[in-house]
Design a protein around this motif. Sequence first.
Motif: not given
Length: 244
Positions: A142, A25, A146, A155, A152, A108, A118-120, A111
């Motif tokens: 968001m 991202p 993703v 998430l 992706y 984010y 990916i993580e928020v 990654i």
Amino acid sequence: MPVRINEFDQPIGPEVPCWRARPRPRPAPMQGRLCRIEPLDPARHGAALHRAFNAPGSEGLWTYMAAGPFEQERDYLAWLEEVCADPGMVFHAIIDAATGRALGQAAYLRINPDHGVIEVGHIALSPPLQRTAMATEAMYLMLARVFDDLGYRRLEWKCDALNARSCRAAERLGFRHEGVFRQALIYKGRNRDTAWFSVLDREWPALKRAYQAWLSPENFDAEGQHRARLGDLIAAERAAVPEA
């Protein structure tokens, strides 16, 4: 998902045909009806965010976060400078579209383009942003970035298992609880058992329809109260799609 059997009579996972690593991202704005998500610039957003995070009602905002609280603006700005310079994270400011005020932050992180994961996280919402349609729209934007823009597969949302508010928020937003990693971290001198939540790419289309229905102006009355609950809309969409 169907289980395959290999030539050694062992179960193996389904194929992921034509998979290619996804792009990382990039800092880029996201525009919604109620809010705007901007790449977080400490010089431009930091002072406003610090004020918002220290407004009445913000007590306890940083309890379950590794950093903070930040009584002094200079300390918050120094922390922002550090995390925004980290190439492994992309920080955002959540802006009220009506007033232009910065009211929250989210990032984010963790990654993994090779695997599409990916993580928020680092989500901090000031009192004027908490429990609002604007906050829900910010998370919708968001998630859409993703899955729709970056392609992706997964998430993640992680939090202290004792952080009931964050756990409820993840589940309300359609993340599925996957379990608890015991004694996963030490922060602020105490143990953290980490609760894991996720959304998968195959689950996103149903979630997206539910978000869009909930965020529609027609879902709100003259006083700004929603008519349908997001959880009910998500449940209905999931029921209509097998294995969603």
